[in-house]
Motif scaffolding. Structure first.
Motif, short mmCIF file in Angstrom:
data_model
loop_
_atom_site.label_atom_id
_atom_site.label_comp_id
_atom_site.label_asym_id
_atom_site.label_seq_id
_atom_site.Cartn_x
_atom_site.Cartn_y
_atom_site.Cartn_z
N PRO A 213 49.99 31.12 36.43
CA PRO A 213 51.23 30.51 36.91
C PRO A 213 51.67 29.31 36.07
O PRO A 213 52.87 29.11 35.85
CB PRO A 213 50.88 30.07 38.34
N GLY B 49 49.52 34.75 39.18
CA GLY B 49 48.24 34.76 39.86
C GLY B 49 48.28 35.22 41.30
O GLY B 49 49.34 35.53 41.86
N SER B 50 47.09 35.23 41.92
CA SER B 50 46.99 35.62 43.32
C SER B 50 45.62 35.23 43.85
O SER B 50 44.68 34.97 43.08
CB SER B 50 47.19 37.13 43.48
N CYS C 43 44.11 40.68 38.96
CA CYS C 43 45.13 39.89 39.67
C CYS C 43 45.11 40.14 41.18
O CYS C 43 45.38 39.23 41.96
CB CYS C 43 46.51 40.19 39.11
N GLU D 299 43.06 30.89 42.46
CA GLU D 299 42.66 32.22 42.01
C GLU D 299 41.31 32.11 41.31
O GLU D 299 41.21 31.50 40.24
CB GLU D 299 43.71 32.80 41.05
N SER E 75 49.09 30.14 51.45
CA SER E 75 48.75 30.28 50.04
C SER E 75 49.99 30.08 49.19
O SER E 75 51.10 30.43 49.61
CB SER E 75 48.17 31.68 49.77
N ARG E 76 49.80 29.51 48.01
CA ARG E 76 50.95 29.39 47.09
C ARG E 76 51.23 30.71 46.39
O ARG E 76 52.23 30.85 45.68
CB ARG E 76 50.70 28.28 46.08
N PHE E 77 50.33 31.69 46.58
CA PHE E 77 50.51 33.00 45.96
C PHE E 77 50.99 34.03 46.98
O PHE E 77 50.91 33.81 48.18
CB PHE E 77 49.19 33.48 45.36
N LEU F 176 51.00 38.07 46.05
CA LEU F 176 51.10 39.31 45.27
C LEU F 176 50.93 40.53 46.17
O LEU F 176 51.90 41.23 46.47
CB LEU F 176 50.07 39.29 44.14
N LYS G 55 56.54 33.89 45.70
CA LYS G 55 56.00 32.55 45.52
C LYS G 55 55.48 32.39 44.08
O LYS G 55 56.17 32.80 43.14
CB LYS G 55 54.93 32.26 46.59
N GLU G 56 54.29 31.85 43.88
CA GLU G 56 53.81 31.61 42.53
C GLU G 56 53.10 32.82 41.91
O GLU G 56 52.44 32.71 40.89
CB GLU G 56 52.88 30.39 42.49
N SER G 57 53.29 33.98 42.53
CA SER G 57 52.76 35.21 41.94
C SER G 57 53.74 35.85 40.97
O SER G 57 53.42 36.88 40.37
CB SER G 57 52.37 36.21 43.04
#
Length: 481
Positions: A236, A256-257, A288, A382, A406-408, A410, A453-455
């Protein structure tokens, strides 16, 4: 097993030719730490040459018919089949991916290029009912898909053949040219691809493979005005930098995840344990969508953890070129040290390591952690290592809250016999893909793949990547003239 022959010194692939670089760096096996080869470090000028070669090759690619682009991809499929063992051994050698898992990646790579070959003949637009608006009567409107131009592809180490295919395949299908920068640890798969595509009939300059520093090669690709799209898979942090520096280029980011699965109280544990262990530890967790977090209903939690540990301890640790190996070395010693530091943090903060938690050389033993808070790095970041966290929950509703914390975002999964509950969960999970009665690690290569999100942004999966890599042009015929 006989190890794949690797040249002692690699060359850059620019404009259909192998070019010796001015600088080189050694490439070491993550498992044995022995030198595999010397890898070229492209300079700014060599990167510029690769981009210019791709620019000049656009005319040749545009002249190819859909049939001819498809034929090149099918030729590549056949060449991969003919060189199957060599392809798998290259992956195992440079990435320390267990050979059985490496062969599975080659199988998927072949399938990915098949999908790309099929999509080359499906680049159709649509007719537009212009008379649906006042003033549009007696006019014909239609759209067509055209190539963007030069695609800059930056790929990671963990699937050095198939994740490259997810960028190169749709780029060829749409008639684009490519400048490919593979990961520094796993460039051999990409040089091998260049060799096969050249044999398959790819026009000179349509694929260029250059290795080197991200600050030199990567930055120049990202910021170059003649590169029309960046497709990136990686962290990310780097993805954000690419987004900021790419300007008006089209950008697809697969980032990421910390993927999770929910195990409801009605789940038959024996039917899912093996699958969950596979999802957590396949390729040392360097995937990932590796299963990193498991939320199990408290009614079956103890039994689940006990059986998970038993299954984990059956895994074979060792040489990636040994057919019996399930888990081998992490990609670098730095990653081993980082993972051990995160495990120690978890223990210091009250979590329990019930198996694993230590390293043998560059091999981190498969590690299971229980009762880890959501603030610990093993939970909220991650891990990209063979580490899984298993925590109890009192309800599916609580599990959804934990997954979404989570910020992820995926992929995620849920095991349950209650279809209404499964559909309720699928509506509320903040992820790009929900797997019902499966782990989040499931992926086949024609499905849309990407996160929220950040994924990342955008979608891979050949059909969907093709649309990302094509420009829609509208044509209107005025029959009133």
């Amino acid at each position: 097993m006989v190890q794949a022959k690797v040249e002692a010194e690699q060359k850059l692939f620019i404009n259909g030719e192998w070019r010796k670089a001015k600088e080189y760096t050694p490439l070491y096996s993550p498992y044995s730490r022995e030198e595999i080869s010397k890898i070229p470090m492209a300079s700014l000028q060599e990167t510029e040459d690769a981009i210019e070669a791709a620019v000049q090759a656009q005319a040749a690619m545009r002249k190819l018919t859909a049939y001819e682009r498809s034929e090149i991809l099918y030729n590549l499929v056949n060449l991969l089949k003919q060189n199957y063992d060599r392809a798998a051994e290259i992956i195992a050698l440079e990435a320390a991916k267990p050979i059985g898992t490496a062969k599975a990646e080659v199988d998927r790579t072949i399938q990915t290029y098949k999908f790309a070959a099929q999509e080359a003949g499906q680049l159709f637009g649509e007719t537009i009912p212009l008379d649906a608006a006042p003033g549009g009567q007696n006019r014909l409107g239609y759209t067509k898909l055209e190539p963007l131009g030069v695609i800059g592809a930056i790929t990671p180490f963990n699937f050095p053949m198939n994740l490259v295919a997810h960028k190169v395949g749709p780029a060829i299908a749409t008639g684009n040219t490519i400048v490919l920068k593979p990961a520094s640890q796993t460039p051999l798969s990409s040089f091998f691809l260049a060799e096969l595509l050249h044999e398959a009939g790819m026009p000179a300059g349509a694929l260029n493979v250059i290795t080197g520093s991200g600050r030199v090669v990567g930055d120049h690709i990202v910021t170059h005005e003649k590169v029309k799209m960046i497709t990136f898979t990686g962290s990310p942090e780097v993805g954000k930098q690419i987004r900021e520096r790419a300007g008006l280029k089209r950008v697809t980011l697969e980032l990421g995840s910390n993927s999770a699965v929910i195990v409801d109280k009605d789940t038959e544990i024996d039917r899912v344990i093996g699958r969950c262990v596979q999802g957590a530890f396949s390729f040392q967790g360097q995937v990932c969508i590796s299963l990193q977090r498991v939320y199990v209903h408290e009614n079956i939690y103890d039994a689940f953890v006990e059986k998970f540990i038993q299954e984990t301890n059956k895994l074979t640790i060792g040489d990636p070129l040994d057919e019996k190996t399930d888990v081998s070395a992490l990609i670098s010693k730095g990653d081993v040290d980082r993972a051990l530091a995160w495990i120690n943090e978890a223990k210091e903060q009250g979590a329990t390591v019930v198996t694993g938690g230590k390293a043998e050389g560059n091999i981190l033993l498969p590690t299971v952690i229980v009762n880890a808070s959501s603030q610990l790095k093993v939970s909220c970041q991650e891990v990209f290592a063979p580490i899984v966290v298993i925590n109890p929950v009192s309800s599916v509703e609580q599990a959804v809250e934990e997954v979404n914390d989570s910020r992820f975002g995926l992929q995620a999964g849920i095991y349950t016999r209650d279809i209404q509950k499964a559909m309720w969960v699928s509506d509320r999970l903040e992820v790009g893909g929900v797997m019902i009665n499966d782990i989040p690690t499931f992926r086949v290569d024609n499905m849309p793949y990407g996160g929220v999100k950040e994924s990342g942004t955008g979608r891979e999966g050949i059909k969907y990547a093709v649309r990302e890599m094509a420009e829609t042009k509208l044509v209107v015929v005025n029959n009133n003239y």
